[in-house]
Motif scaffolding. Structure first.
Motif, PDB file in Angstrom:
ATOM      1  N   LEU B  82     -10.491  -0.525  -4.148  1.00 14.16           N
ATOM      2  CA  LEU B  82      -9.059  -0.735  -3.881  1.00 14.16           C
ATOM      3  C   LEU B  82      -8.659  -2.209  -3.926  1.00 14.16           C
ATOM      4  N   SER B  83      -9.653  -3.099  -4.082  1.00 10.26           N
ATOM      5  CA  SER B  83      -9.338  -4.537  -4.197  1.00 10.26           C
ATOM      6  C   SER B  83      -8.844  -4.880  -5.607  1.00 10.26           C
ATOM      7  N   ALA B  84      -8.888  -3.905  -6.550  1.00  7.44           N
ATOM      8  CA  ALA B  84      -8.470  -4.182  -7.933  1.00  7.44           C
ATOM      9  C   ALA B  84      -7.030  -4.672  -7.975  1.00  7.44           C
ATOM     10  N   SER B  85      -6.795  -5.756  -8.729  1.00 11.83           N
ATOM     11  CA  SER B  85      -5.417  -6.246  -8.826  1.00 11.83           C
ATOM     12  C   SER B  85      -4.893  -6.173 -10.257  1.00 11.83           C
ATOM     13  N   SER B  86      -5.780  -5.926 -11.242  1.00 17.62           N
ATOM     14  CA  SER B  86      -5.263  -5.799 -12.610  1.00 17.62           C
ATOM     15  C   SER B  86      -5.880  -4.627 -13.380  1.00 17.62           C
ATOM     16  N   SER B  87      -7.221  -4.428 -13.264  1.00 20.69           N
ATOM     17  CA  SER B  87      -7.818  -3.341 -14.058  1.00 20.69           C
ATOM     18  C   SER B  87      -9.028  -2.721 -13.370  1.00 20.69           C
ATOM     19  N   LEU B  88      -9.291  -1.473 -13.736  1.00 21.54           N
ATOM     20  CA  LEU B  88     -10.501  -0.789 -13.281  1.00 21.54           C
ATOM     21  C   LEU B  88     -11.044   0.020 -14.450  1.00 21.54           C
ATOM     22  N   ASN B  89     -12.260  -0.319 -14.877  1.00 24.42           N
ATOM     23  CA  ASN B  89     -12.919   0.441 -15.933  1.00 24.42           C
ATOM     24  C   ASN B  89     -14.068   1.224 -15.309  1.00 24.42           C
ATOM     25  N   LEU B  90     -14.014   2.533 -15.457  1.00 20.83           N
ATOM     26  CA  LEU B  90     -14.997   3.392 -14.806  1.00 20.83           C
ATOM     27  C   LEU B  90     -15.750   4.219 -15.840  1.00 20.83           C
ATOM     28  N   CYS B  91     -17.064   4.249 -15.700  1.00 20.50           N
ATOM     29  CA  CYS B  91     -17.917   4.988 -16.620  1.00 20.50           C
ATOM     30  C   CYS B  91     -18.824   5.822 -15.727  1.00 20.50           C
ATOM     31  N   VAL B  92     -18.522   7.113 -15.593  1.00 18.83           N
ATOM     32  CA  VAL B  92     -19.262   7.907 -14.609  1.00 18.83           C
ATOM     33  C   VAL B  92     -19.579   9.314 -15.128  1.00 18.83           C
ATOM     34  N   PHE B  93     -20.827   9.715 -14.903  1.00 14.96           N
ATOM     35  CA  PHE B  93     -21.357  10.995 -15.381  1.00 14.96           C
ATOM     36  C   PHE B  93     -20.590  12.168 -14.769  1.00 14.96           C
ATOM     37  N   SER B  94     -20.509  12.237 -13.440  1.00 19.22           N
ATOM     38  CA  SER B  94     -19.751  13.334 -12.813  1.00 19.22           C
ATOM     39  C   SER B  94     -18.858  12.789 -11.702  1.00 19.22           C
ATOM     40  N   PHE B  95     -17.640  13.350 -11.611  1.00 16.88           N
ATOM     41  CA  PHE B  95     -16.613  12.809 -10.722  1.00 16.88           C
ATOM     42  C   PHE B  95     -15.885  13.967 -10.045  1.00 16.88           C
ATOM     43  N   SER B  96     -16.269  14.223  -8.786  1.00 16.04           N
ATOM     44  CA  SER B  96     -15.596  15.303  -8.062  1.00 16.04           C
ATOM     45  C   SER B  96     -15.203  14.893  -6.642  1.00 16.04           C
ATOM     46  N   GLU B  97     -15.510  13.661  -6.239  1.00 11.43           N
ATOM     47  CA  GLU B  97     -15.244  13.251  -4.854  1.00 11.43           C
ATOM     48  C   GLU B  97     -13.740  12.968  -4.682  1.00 11.43           C
ATOM     49  N   MET B  98     -13.125  13.652  -3.708  1.00 10.27           N
ATOM     50  CA  MET B  98     -11.669  13.604  -3.527  1.00 10.27           C
ATOM     51  C   MET B  98     -11.124  12.218  -3.176  1.00 10.27           C
ATOM     52  N   ASN B  99     -11.794  11.495  -2.271  1.00 10.34           N
ATOM     53  CA  ASN B  99     -11.246  10.206  -1.852  1.00 10.34           C
ATOM     54  C   ASN B  99     -11.386   9.143  -2.939  1.00 10.34           C
ATOM     55  N   LEU B 100     -12.422   9.266  -3.769  1.00 14.55           N
ATOM     56  CA  LEU B 100     -12.556   8.335  -4.896  1.00 14.55           C
ATOM     57  C   LEU B 100     -11.441   8.613  -5.915  1.00 14.55           C
ATOM     58  N   SER B 101     -11.108   9.900  -6.097  1.00 14.25           N
ATOM     59  CA  SER B 101     -10.018  10.268  -6.989  1.00 14.25           C
ATOM     60  C   SER B 101      -8.686   9.733  -6.430  1.00 14.25           C
ATOM     61  N   ARG B 102      -8.528   9.884  -5.110  1.00 15.65           N
ATOM     62  CA  ARG B 102      -7.323   9.391  -4.436  1.00 15.65           C
ATOM     63  C   ARG B 102      -7.180   7.868  -4.610  1.00 15.65           C
ATOM     64  N   ALA B 103      -8.321   7.173  -4.541  1.00 16.78           N
ATOM     65  CA  ALA B 103      -8.302   5.708  -4.715  1.00 16.78           C
ATOM     66  C   ALA B 103      -7.792   5.360  -6.112  1.00 16.78           C
ATOM     67  N   LEU B 104      -8.255   6.098  -7.132  1.00 13.23           N
ATOM     68  CA  LEU B 104      -7.815   5.822  -8.502  1.00 13.23           C
ATOM     69  C   LEU B 104      -6.321   6.118  -8.665  1.00 13.23           C
ATOM     70  N   LEU B 105      -5.867   7.219  -8.041  1.00 17.49           N
ATOM     71  CA  LEU B 105      -4.440   7.568  -8.146  1.00 17.49           C
ATOM     72  C   LEU B 105      -3.576   6.507  -7.457  1.00 17.49           C
ATOM     73  N   LEU B 106      -4.069   5.987  -6.322  1.00 19.36           N
ATOM     74  CA  LEU B 106      -3.321   4.935  -5.617  1.00 19.36           C
ATOM     75  C   LEU B 106      -3.237   3.655  -6.466  1.00 19.36           C
ATOM     76  N   LEU B 107      -4.392   3.260  -7.067  1.00 17.25           N
ATOM     77  CA  LEU B 107      -4.406   2.063  -7.921  1.00 17.25           C
ATOM     78  C   LEU B 107      -3.458   2.262  -9.105  1.00 17.25           C
ATOM     79  N   HIS B 108      -3.480   3.477  -9.691  1.00 15.59           N
ATOM     80  CA  HIS B 108      -2.612   3.793 -10.836  1.00 15.59           C
ATOM     81  C   HIS B 108      -1.144   3.637 -10.439  1.00 15.59           C
ATOM     82  N   SER B 109      -0.814   4.118  -9.205  1.00 19.74           N
ATOM     83  CA  SER B 109       0.585   4.019  -8.759  1.00 19.74           C
ATOM     84  C   SER B 109       0.987   2.566  -8.512  1.00 19.74           C
TER      85      SER B 109
END
Lengths: 211, 211
Positions: B82-109
């Motif tokens: 959540l410290s990202a201020s300009s970009s986040l590049n993520l490369c991940v095999f499997s992604f199902s954790e809800m709070n990590l998804s929420r973090a990405l949605l918050l950064l996107h907003s």
């Protein structure tokens, strides 16, 4: 006038000495920083002959059909593992890659203290190298909890950390997209040294029988 | 005599200036070295409330039954993402954790540019967050080759690397034995910045259609 010259010489001498000290200090820090290993390897690795890493043969004396004299991510990984001079602590989820097993057996024959911690679910699958390591007298412990011991890290001489996404399998090395990070940065190495020790003690079969 | 004094003052002044410069340089390097993030997180993480990371609420205003005000490996991971201020590049095999998804949605907003690269085999399994990210307008690409895209790394603002054995799943966070390494060391971060770019371009669906 001669006093004035003395003062000039003393003053300038002092400046010269303190500047030289600063330059030497900077040169030393620069050389030290350069010596600290911090590198990343990506996989899949090209396939190339690695025989020269296991013997005193030159790269061109081997007659196998693989390319020779090619440095790859895998040969760099082997090179760093084989640099161990006192200990190798390995914590790996699955271990079936033949040359990595061979590297451990070679280090063991050189008297390097090796400890391997692995996951029970993968320790006796087809192709696992865990049995061969045990047979050679290398100390292996299995995490027998119901969860995955999913680490894939090694610590060489309590000084060099090798960690990443790569399991020690041929598929991971030759096919998957994987990474390995190799570092001597103490802030990164030391937590892994401690975590290995903690997991090793937690998985001591003698302790478990007592419990 | 006054000339001699002038020379003395000039000489000692020069020494003082050069020593002060050296001290300042050392102090600056020390502070810089201290500021460079180099840390390791181990999992499983304790389970604690992370609501305060997603809102301006204080840690004690949330009424959920989880422990509050506890810093855990997982809350530290979220904090760095959540410290990202300009970009986040993520490369991940499997992604199902809800709070990590929420973090990405918050950064996107917040207008942060997010790019997610994942493995096709795990992008539409039960509980995968990939669909939710796509629906919110986050740019996602899937590695569709027959091998595993097995990375688990993120690069924040092209400056901070988060990498390790941990897939972005609840099992990995709360049950498995896993590690995550967080570093700003340029020799470690830059290869991941380049590798992400290479993989991102290689998995451009438009390019693939042309081929």
């Amino acid at each position: 006038m001669s006093k004035m010259w003395t003062l000039k010489v003393v003053g300038l001498g002092a400046v010269a000495v303190s500047l030289s000290v600063e330059l030497l200090v900077r040169l030393f820090s620069h050389l030290r920083a350069k010596r600290t290993i911090n590198k990343v390897l990506f996989f899949p690795s090209e396939v190339a002959c690695v025989e020269h890493l296991f013997s005193t043969l030159s790269t061109h004396s081997c007659l196998c059909p693989l390319p020779h004299g090619v440095e790859t991510s895998f040969s760099r990984l082997l090179h760093h593992l084989l640099s161990a001079s006192s200990s190798l602590n390995l914590c790996v989820f699955s271990f079936s890659e033949m040359n990595l097993s061979r590297a451990l057996l070679l280090l063991h024959s050189r008297g390097i203290t090796i400890r391997v911690l692995t996951d029970k679910d993968y320790s006796d699958i087809n192709g696992s190298q865990i049995g061969a390591l045990r047979k050679a007298g290398i100390c292996v412990r299995c995490d027998r909890t119901s969860v995955h011991m999913h680490h894939k890290f090694a610590v060489v001489d309590e000084r060099l950390l090798i960690t990443g996404s790569l399991n020690w399998t041929q598929t991971a090395v030759q096919r998957n997209k994987e990474n390995i990070l190799i570092t001597e940065e103490p802030d990164l190495v030391q937590p892994f040294v401690k975590e290995f020790q903690r997991l090793w003690l937690n998985n001591d079969p003698a302790q478990k029988q007592k419990q």
